[in-house]
Design an enzyme around this catalytic site. Structure first.
Site, PDB file in Angstrom:
ATOM      1  N   ASP A  79      -0.182   4.943   1.253  1.00 23.51           N
ATOM      2  CA  ASP A  79      -0.404   5.824   2.395  1.00 23.51           C
ATOM      3  C   ASP A  79      -0.232   5.079   3.710  1.00 23.51           C
ATOM      4  O   ASP A  79      -0.864   4.047   3.944  1.00 23.51           O
ATOM      5  CB  ASP A  79      -1.809   6.430   2.321  1.00 23.51           C
TER       6      ASP A  79
ATOM      7  N   ASP B  17       0.869  -1.169   0.000  1.00 21.91           N
ATOM      8  CA  ASP B  17       0.000   0.000   0.000  1.00 21.91           C
ATOM      9  C   ASP B  17       0.912   1.227   0.000  1.00 21.91           C
ATOM     10  O   ASP B  17       2.123   1.110   0.263  1.00 21.91           O
ATOM     11  CB  ASP B  17      -0.880  -0.040   1.247  1.00 21.91           C
TER      12      ASP B  17
END
Length: 515
Positions: free
Chosen positions: A60, A58
């Site tokens: 963020d 991922d």
């Protein structure tokens, strides 16, 4: 054991510093005992990295760690601006102090009563705040111990990401303010207004446009991230990005983090074999949303071009796990996905599929620092707990002994055995004295335990204590990390301190009867 590495084709350039590269690749891999606790990767379930072919990340709060206080203040400012402008809230709320310590991950918002609480792994509610006032034990029992709490109901909201912390801090502050000023407020609507306003700031790009203008002010520059990704690629791993952020924002953040950090990777895209933005997790793991290609120049989706294979150097939007496995040729336990969202990245993936999981918990740095600083106090608390358990056992025994003597004394009186009754009553008097002494000692220890627990809790967070604990148990959040994250650590670059072929082994877990 000799370590073997494959140098990717993209690195075979004459300008590349091969001597430096060779030294980096052949350098000794640190043993875990030599890695500081703050830099360790912790293991809940055995995982063999030599069997992992594909590693996804991922963005963020995983590849990109935020300066949390600065981001929270920006989120709060933008949310208040929209609440005042669009929902009629008074200007006075802008001047309130929104303490970032009011919220941690793993809290639950009770929209009906205006409360926020923290649960342990058994879903027992440990502490509750209404605004900034901590509810008494009697109030807590009244509201949350007479019926099962069903967290799936709209009444409750789970604060499970760092992005959601400003919502909780604002809710506590505004509930406290409106109660103190006597203004009638619908607690449910108040939370909805906060959430809608902050969602609007994300949706209309207000928040991310500010971050893009000055990425370095909001994103931590991790100097070891590029080296970590390079090390994994050098061991033959394929890497991919799977993020819910759209391509324009992803490009801005990832360029800041990785562009120009190593000669062999002119662009951040060179580190990854596949790039998926706008992934809409957790839908990515459950539905068959088609992949769409993204124009790298404009960041817009290229319409009318079906995606039948994923190409290196290209970027995609949407997609789903089923097509992803088909197009990459890697399935199940050969894939490791690294994320920060316990629900969207870890839990939903783990419940539906067999990809391995690693969770980045940014707060772990601070939690470990406090634990190390309070090491002696934590040991003292454990010792006091053992003494309390032993005293409780002695009191139970002495109470049962006294009851038996009382019954025997009554039987002696009924039978006219006065001499025996006198001896029994002497034993009863002695037992009462012993019981009073034991209870006095227990009261002293309980007071000492309570004071020490309060001091330790405040060191982690003045309102909620440690993220991973609630009382003597794992918190609900901590238990979910234990159940669904095969590995967890404070940042992606901590993998740099381990061999890419590492066999991560979970510690042996004991049940109470085995201790």
């Amino acid at each position: 054991m000799r370590r073997c590495y494959t140098i990717p084709r993209c690195m075979r350039a004459s300008s590349y510093d091969l001597e430096r590269e060779f030294g980096a690749l052949m350098g000794d891999v640190a043993r875990e005992i030599e890695v500081s606790r703050r830099r360790r990767v912790f293991c809940n379930r055995n995982l063999r990295m030599d069997q992992i072919e594909l590693i996804g990340f991922d963005m963020d709060y995983t590849l990109a760690l935020y300066h949390q206080p600065r981001l929270e203040q920006l989120s709060i400012d933008l949310t208040l601006q929209k609440m005042i402008a669009n929902r009629g809230y008074p200007e006075e709320v802008r001047a309130l102090h929104y303490d970032p310590h009011l919220a941690i991950r793993g809290l639950v918002v009770d929209r009906k009563l205006g409360n926020i609480f923290k649960m342990d792994r058994h879903c027992h509610v440990g502490r509750v705040y209404h605004g900034k006032r901590r509810l008494s034990k009697a109030e807590r029992i009244e509201h949350y111990r007479n019926q099962r709490i069903r967290l799936h109901l709209p009444r409750y909201v789970w604060i499970d990401t760092l992005f959601a912390l400003p919502e909780a801090a604002m809710y506590m502050t505004l509930v406290d303010h409106f109660d103190a000023t006597g203004r009638q407020v619908d607690y449910d609507q108040l939370f909805q207004d906060i959430r809608d306003s902050i969602d609007e700031a994300h949706r209309d790009d207000t928040l991310k446009s500010i971050i893009k203008r000055d990425v370095g002010a909001y994103i931590e520059d991790d100097p070891k991230l590029a080296e970590t990704l390079h090390k994994l690629r050098s061991a033959g791993k394929r890497l991919f990005v799977l993020t819910n952020s759209l391509y324009d924002y992803t490009d801005a953040v990832m360029s800041y983090l990785l562009d120009g950090k190593r000669h062999a990777y002119p662009s951040w895209r060179n580190y990854f074999d596949y790039i998926i933005t706008g992934g809409m997790k957790p839908r990515f793991f459950a539905e068959r949303v088609p992949f769409e290609e993204v124009d790298l120049a404009t960041g817009e989706v290229i319409a009318g071009r079906p995606v039948t294979r994923l190409l290196r150097g290209h970027a995609y939007c949407g997609g789903n796990i089923y097509d992803f496995e088909d197009m990459t040729g890697v399935r199940g336990e050969r894939v490791l996905y690294v994320g920060d969202h316990i629900y969207g990245d870890i839990l939903r993936l783990k419940k539906a599929h067999v990809w391995r999981t690693a969770m980045v918990v940014q707060e772990l740095d601070a939690e470990i620092e406090v634990s190390e600083r309070l090491d002696q106090q934590l040991k003292d608390l454990e010792l006091l707990d053992r003494r309390r358990r032993n005293l409780n056992a002695e009191i139970d025994y002495e109470s049962a002994y006294l009851k038996s003597l009382t019954r025997l004394s009554e039987e002696c009186a009924a039978a006219g055995r006065d001499e025996l009754r006198r001896r029994v009553d002497e034993a009863r008097a002695h037992s009462r004295v012993m019981l009073d002494k034991l209870r006095a000692r227990l009261r002293m220890i309980v007071e000492e335990v309570d004071a020490l627990e309060e001091s330790i809790d405040r060191a982690y967070n003045p309102h909620w204590g440690a993220v991973f604990r609630e009382g003597n148990e794992n918190s609900r959040f901590g238990e979910q990390v234990s159940d669904y994250a095969d590995l967890y650590t404070s940042r992606v670059s901590n993998f740099l301190y381990y061999s890419p072929l590492r066999y991560f082994r979970a510690p042996r877990q004991k049940m109470p009867h085995e201790v």
